[in-house]
Scaffold this motif. Sequence first.
Motif, PDB file in Angstrom:
ATOM      1  N   SER A  32      -2.788 -46.554 -21.260  1.00 24.20           N
ATOM      2  CA  SER A  32      -3.361 -45.900 -22.442  1.00 24.20           C
ATOM      3  C   SER A  32      -3.169 -44.388 -22.437  1.00 24.20           C
ATOM      4  CB  SER A  32      -4.863 -46.216 -22.560  1.00 24.20           C
ATOM      5  OG  SER A  32      -5.060 -47.522 -23.024  1.00 24.20           O
ATOM      6  N   LYS A 137       0.759 -52.342 -32.300  1.00 27.69           N
ATOM      7  CA  LYS A 137      -0.189 -53.429 -32.033  1.00 27.69           C
ATOM      8  C   LYS A 137      -0.490 -53.530 -30.537  1.00 27.69           C
ATOM      9  CE  LYS A 137      -1.020 -58.299 -33.127  1.00 27.69           C
ATOM     10  NZ  LYS A 137      -0.466 -59.504 -33.762  1.00 27.69           N
ATOM     11  N   ARG A 140      -2.727 -50.497 -29.512  1.00 29.88           N
ATOM     12  CA  ARG A 140      -4.093 -50.636 -30.047  1.00 29.88           C
ATOM     13  C   ARG A 140      -4.905 -51.628 -29.209  1.00 29.88           C
ATOM     14  NH1 ARG A 140      -2.715 -51.066 -34.878  1.00 29.88           N
ATOM     15  NH2 ARG A 140      -2.271 -53.285 -34.922  1.00 29.88           N
ATOM     16  N   TRP A 141      -4.329 -52.792 -28.934  1.00 27.59           N
ATOM     17  CA  TRP A 141      -5.061 -53.801 -28.177  1.00 27.59           C
ATOM     18  C   TRP A 141      -5.150 -53.462 -26.696  1.00 27.59           C
ATOM     19  CZ3 TRP A 141      -8.478 -56.740 -30.210  1.00 27.59           C
ATOM     20  CH2 TRP A 141      -8.392 -57.025 -31.571  1.00 27.59           C
ATOM     21  N   HIS A 143      -5.788 -50.423 -25.681  1.00 28.84           N
ATOM     22  CA  HIS A 143      -6.976 -49.558 -25.657  1.00 28.84           C
ATOM     23  C   HIS A 143      -8.243 -50.411 -25.611  1.00 28.84           C
ATOM     24  CE1 HIS A 143      -4.549 -46.063 -26.191  1.00 28.84           C
ATOM     25  NE2 HIS A 143      -4.414 -46.130 -27.499  1.00 28.84           N
TER      26      HIS A 143
END
Length: 167
Positions: A32, A137, A140-141, A143
């Motif tokens: 991340s 995508k 985002r996932w 994180h």
Amino acid sequence: MGMTDVLTVRGGFLALAVLATGLAAGLFYTFSVAVMRGLASTDDRTFVIAMREINIKILNGLFAFSFGGALPFTLVALGLNAGERTVWWIVAAAVLYAIQLGITFGVNVPLNNALVADGDPEKLTDPHAVRVAFEAKWVRWNHVRTWLCLAAFVSLIGAVAEYGRSL
């Protein structure tokens, strides 16, 4: 088995759960805050090549210990600590980590597999389209699973603190 042995086994599995969960949280955190940010500035083909190779190389014994071991170690610790004051901390950690696994196997792994299935990145005619289908995508996932793993790790630290008070 004497009381000291029971405490050693209970504490040992709790320690293994903390270690494995902490390593998994650290891995996701590193992606991340560093890996994906660094790759964001690369060209499309370099991004696809790097992520493809990471997804292939990460499947090793060290990764299996942390990512694959965290939930089993936590569940064994839960069983060994049933009826103890640590139990709710361990339950919270197990639930949080299980949710993370659901995200990983429901979102991130299919994206990883699609990236590898696209074949040799050097032969891709449109690496930009492959990257667009993957990057936002996946990040985002990642994180979300980072926060879930960190929360599971903190929960296990709470269990260790409670365990220490019971000695």
